[in-house]
Motif scaffolding. Structure first.
Motif, mmCIF file in Angstrom:
data_model
loop_
_atom_site.group_PDB
_atom_site.id
_atom_site.type_symbol
_atom_site.label_atom_id
_atom_site.label_comp_id
_atom_site.label_asym_id
_atom_site.label_seq_id
_atom_site.Cartn_x
_atom_site.Cartn_y
_atom_site.Cartn_z
ATOM 1 N N ILE A 51 31.450 31.059 39.879
ATOM 2 C CA ILE A 51 31.900 31.763 38.677
ATOM 3 C C ILE A 51 33.370 31.434 38.442
ATOM 4 C CG2 ILE A 51 32.224 34.020 37.589
ATOM 5 C CD1 ILE A 51 29.966 35.083 39.349
ATOM 6 N N ALA A 52 33.738 31.226 37.170
ATOM 7 C CA ALA A 52 35.133 30.952 36.819
ATOM 8 C C ALA A 52 35.458 31.567 35.468
ATOM 9 C CB ALA A 52 35.396 29.448 36.799
ATOM 10 N N ASP A 53 36.656 32.121 35.340
ATOM 11 C CA ASP A 53 37.121 32.679 34.070
ATOM 12 C C ASP A 53 37.432 31.562 33.083
ATOM 13 O OD1 ASP A 53 37.020 35.365 34.938
ATOM 14 O OD2 ASP A 53 38.973 35.155 35.905
ATOM 15 N N SER A 103 32.325 31.311 32.894
ATOM 16 C CA SER A 103 31.316 30.262 33.083
ATOM 17 C C SER A 103 30.651 30.488 34.433
ATOM 18 C CB SER A 103 31.954 28.875 33.059
ATOM 19 O OG SER A 103 32.455 28.554 31.791
ATOM 20 N N VAL A 104 29.356 30.173 34.492
ATOM 21 C CA VAL A 104 28.607 30.282 35.744
ATOM 22 C C VAL A 104 27.951 28.931 36.009
ATOM 23 C CG1 VAL A 104 26.742 31.454 36.970
ATOM 24 C CG2 VAL A 104 28.206 32.751 35.401
ATOM 25 N N LEU A 105 28.064 28.456 37.250
ATOM 26 C CA LEU A 105 27.520 27.162 37.636
ATOM 27 C C LEU A 105 26.554 27.356 38.813
ATOM 28 C CD1 LEU A 105 27.809 24.040 37.071
ATOM 29 C CD2 LEU A 105 29.413 24.008 39.006
ATOM 30 N N PHE A 106 25.310 26.951 38.606
ATOM 31 C CA PHE A 106 24.336 26.915 39.688
ATOM 32 C C PHE A 106 24.187 25.456 40.116
ATOM 33 C CE2 PHE A 106 23.071 30.678 37.202
ATOM 34 C CZ PHE A 106 23.032 31.646 38.203
ATOM 35 N N THR A 107 24.565 25.155 41.344
ATOM 36 C CA THR A 107 24.558 23.769 41.800
ATOM 37 C C THR A 107 23.194 23.375 42.364
ATOM 38 O OG1 THR A 107 25.278 24.283 44.062
ATOM 39 C CG2 THR A 107 27.000 23.996 42.382
ATOM 40 N N SER A 120 22.068 17.571 38.272
ATOM 41 C CA SER A 120 21.614 18.587 39.218
ATOM 42 C C SER A 120 22.155 19.994 39.000
ATOM 43 C CB SER A 120 21.978 18.148 40.641
ATOM 44 O OG SER A 120 23.375 17.974 40.764
ATOM 45 N N ASP A 121 23.237 20.180 38.236
ATOM 46 C CA ASP A 121 23.879 21.485 38.141
ATOM 47 C C ASP A 121 23.580 22.141 36.795
ATOM 48 O OD1 ASP A 121 25.055 20.832 40.597
ATOM 49 O OD2 ASP A 121 26.789 19.928 39.588
ATOM 50 N N LEU A 122 23.372 23.450 36.808
ATOM 51 C CA LEU A 122 23.100 24.213 35.595
ATOM 52 C C LEU A 122 24.353 24.981 35.214
ATOM 53 C CD1 LEU A 122 21.065 25.232 33.446
ATOM 54 C CD2 LEU A 122 20.495 27.089 35.039
ATOM 55 N N LEU A 123 24.865 24.721 34.008
ATOM 56 C CA LEU A 123 26.120 25.310 33.534
ATOM 57 C C LEU A 123 25.828 26.305 32.419
ATOM 58 C CD1 LEU A 123 29.265 25.356 33.466
ATOM 59 C CD2 LEU A 123 29.116 23.472 31.799
ATOM 60 N N LEU A 124 26.370 27.516 32.571
ATOM 61 C CA LEU A 124 26.214 28.579 31.576
ATOM 62 C C LEU A 124 27.593 28.969 31.053
ATOM 63 C CD1 LEU A 124 23.624 30.737 33.540
ATOM 64 C CD2 LEU A 124 23.160 29.009 31.806
ATOM 65 N N THR A 125 27.695 29.083 29.737
ATOM 66 C CA THR A 125 28.974 29.251 29.058
ATOM 67 C C THR A 125 29.127 30.664 28.502
ATOM 68 O OG1 THR A 125 28.913 26.926 28.424
ATOM 69 C CG2 THR A 125 30.424 28.337 27.201
ATOM 70 N N SER A 126 30.346 31.199 28.618
ATOM 71 C CA SER A 126 30.727 32.484 28.010
ATOM 72 C C SER A 126 29.715 33.584 28.312
ATOM 73 C CB SER A 126 30.942 32.318 26.505
ATOM 74 O OG SER A 126 32.065 31.498 26.258
ATOM 75 N N CYS A 127 29.593 33.862 29.598
ATOM 76 C CA CYS A 127 28.654 34.882 30.074
ATOM 77 C C CYS A 127 29.355 36.241 30.144
ATOM 78 C CB CYS A 127 28.133 34.511 31.457
ATOM 79 S SG CYS A 127 27.364 32.881 31.540
ATOM 80 N N VAL A 128 28.661 37.286 29.732
ATOM 81 C CA VAL A 128 29.144 38.650 29.846
ATOM 82 C C VAL A 128 28.011 39.502 30.417
ATOM 83 C CG1 VAL A 128 30.742 38.367 27.914
ATOM 84 C CG2 VAL A 128 28.482 39.350 27.517
ATOM 85 N N ALA A 129 28.358 40.696 30.872
ATOM 86 C CA ALA A 129 27.373 41.566 31.506
ATOM 87 C C ALA A 129 26.839 42.591 30.511
ATOM 88 C CB ALA A 129 27.983 42.275 32.705
ATOM 89 N N TYR A 151 22.628 20.927 31.632
ATOM 90 C CA TYR A 151 22.557 20.342 32.962
ATOM 91 C C TYR A 151 23.646 19.287 33.084
ATOM 92 C CZ TYR A 151 18.243 22.787 33.965
ATOM 93 O OH TYR A 151 17.311 23.766 34.205
ATOM 94 N N VAL A 152 24.426 19.380 34.155
ATOM 95 C CA VAL A 152 25.602 18.536 34.339
ATOM 96 C C VAL A 152 25.658 18.065 35.787
ATOM 97 C CG1 VAL A 152 26.935 19.727 32.544
ATOM 98 C CG2 VAL A 152 27.049 20.533 34.920
ATOM 99 N N ASN A 153 26.480 17.064 36.029
ATOM 100 C CA ASN A 153 26.843 16.661 37.389
ATOM 101 C C ASN A 153 28.329 16.936 37.570
ATOM 102 O OD1 ASN A 153 24.445 15.686 38.591
ATOM 103 N ND2 ASN A 153 24.556 13.829 37.342
ATOM 104 N N TYR A 154 28.635 18.042 38.227
ATOM 105 C CA TYR A 154 30.020 18.485 38.341
ATOM 106 C C TYR A 154 30.587 18.172 39.726
ATOM 107 C CZ TYR A 154 31.219 21.156 34.123
ATOM 108 O OH TYR A 154 31.572 21.531 32.852
ATOM 109 N N SER A 155 31.866 17.885 39.740
ATOM 110 C CA SER A 155 32.649 17.964 40.968
ATOM 111 C C SER A 155 33.616 19.125 40.764
ATOM 112 C CB SER A 155 33.414 16.665 41.214
ATOM 113 O OG SER A 155 34.320 16.408 40.154
#
Length: 334
Positions: free
Chosen positions: A14-16, A124-128, A136-145, A175-179
């Motif tokens: 998770i990152a702001d 942002s939330v990243l599931f690797t 391989s990685d799933l990226l989700l943008t501007s997530c709130v609860a 879907y992204v390939n993140y480092s």
């Protein structure tokens, strides 16, 4: 092919963000909180079927329409409860990321939750390592609860607190390939064994608490769509109000009898509830100055009698931002 992805390789990071609708880029720094379970959304949209033709007995191909313009992607994250995860939850649910974290009497949903808005409480939330192929990685943008639960129980997880977030985004997953660089969170986990529970119903009564949960809920909706390639929303809007409900389970004894004798379960008068970590000053104080006690029940399922007390937390009457009128105040450190 016979290849597969192991579920044991996945991290939930998770990152702001710095701007609404702009995800953290590859190479960024992410928080690796003590996540114990999660769910993930898939890139998809529901199919809507228009009305059938009269005189026909089947649906036809021209009636089906995928609706990515209305899609909201939801998922859940459960973490061990420490200073950073509690404050992560506060930021994601009522946009207060620092102690004392307060859900104030004059709460208003952020007007900056619009595409391109300068705001940092969404994440942002990243599931690797979850993709079906090399991406391989799933990226989700501007997530709130839309929901949050704080819970602890003497009979599970060694008494540790857990923080569960019910999250949403209206931006399409990618879907992204993140480092990335991970900041691994190792702060001590809060524990029910360190808590003192005080219920003030005219006089302060110290209850022997064995279980506790506090649940926040609200409805957040996407606002239409601003373009038709990814169907990104104009922003988010909240409908209705935030509900804060909870339950505590405690030993039936003289202290509880004093509470029962005040009539607070039936006379429309609020109580003050405070949970304090007595191990170190300033470690943890959860304060709700106004709770309505709902109908309790008697638990006879163990070696001794307990009472299960549901409650609802509400704000004071001054409609302002002061701590004294807030629905919930959380002081937390260490």
């Amino acid at each position: 092919m016979a290849s597969f992805k192991s579920t044991q390789a996945t991290q939930c990071l998770i990152a702001d963000e710095a701007a609404f609708g702009t995800a953290i880029a590859s190479g960024g720094t992410w928080n690796e909180y003590p996540v114990t379970s999660f769910t993930m959304p898939e890139l998809s949209a529901p199919v809507e079927y228009s009305a059938p033709r009269v005189g026909r007995g089947v649906n036809y191909v021209m009636q089906g329409h995928h609706r990515p313009d209305q899609k909201v992607y939801t998922f859940d994250i459960t973490m061990k409860g420490n200073t950073e995860t509690f404050l992560r939850g506060c930021a994601s649910f009522f946009e207060d990321a620092s102690s004392v974290a307060t859900l104030p009497a004059n709460y208003a949903f952020p007007t900056t939750y619009v595409h391109g808005g300068s705001v940092t409480t969404q994440c942002s939330v990243l599931f690797t390592e979850v993709g079906a192929d090399a991406t391989s990685d799933l990226l989700l943008t501007s997530c709130v609860a839309t929901g949050m639960s704080w819970a602890c129980d003497i009979g599970s997880e060694g008494g540790e607190w857990t923080v569960t977030l019910n999250m949403m985004t209206a931006y399409q997953p990618t879907y992204v390939n993140y480092s990335q660089t991970n900041t691994v969170n190792t702060t001590a986990i809060k524990n029910i064994k360190d808590l003192t529970c005080t219920l003030n119903s005219g006089s302060a009564e110290t209850l022997v608490m064995t279980s506790f949960n506090l649940d926040f809920s609200r409805t957040v909706e996407r606002v239409h769509y601003s373009e038709s390639s990814t169907y990104r929303p104009y922003g988010y809007a909240m409908t209705g109000v935030i509900d804060v409900t909870g339950s505590l389970t405690c030993k039936r004894d003289e202290e509880l009898e004093d509470v029962l004798g005040t009539g607070r379960f039936s006379n429309s008068t609020v109580c003050d509830l405070q949970l304090v970590d007595s191990s170190t000053a300033g470690n943890f104080t959860l304060d709700m100055d106004r709770i309505f006690l709902n109908e309790p029940s008697i638990d006879n399922g163990g070696a001794f009698y307990q009472s299960v007390i549901p409650f609802t937390a509400v704000a004071g009457v001054n409609y302002d931002a002061t701590v004294d009128d807030a629905v919930v105040n959380l002081t937390i450190a260490n």
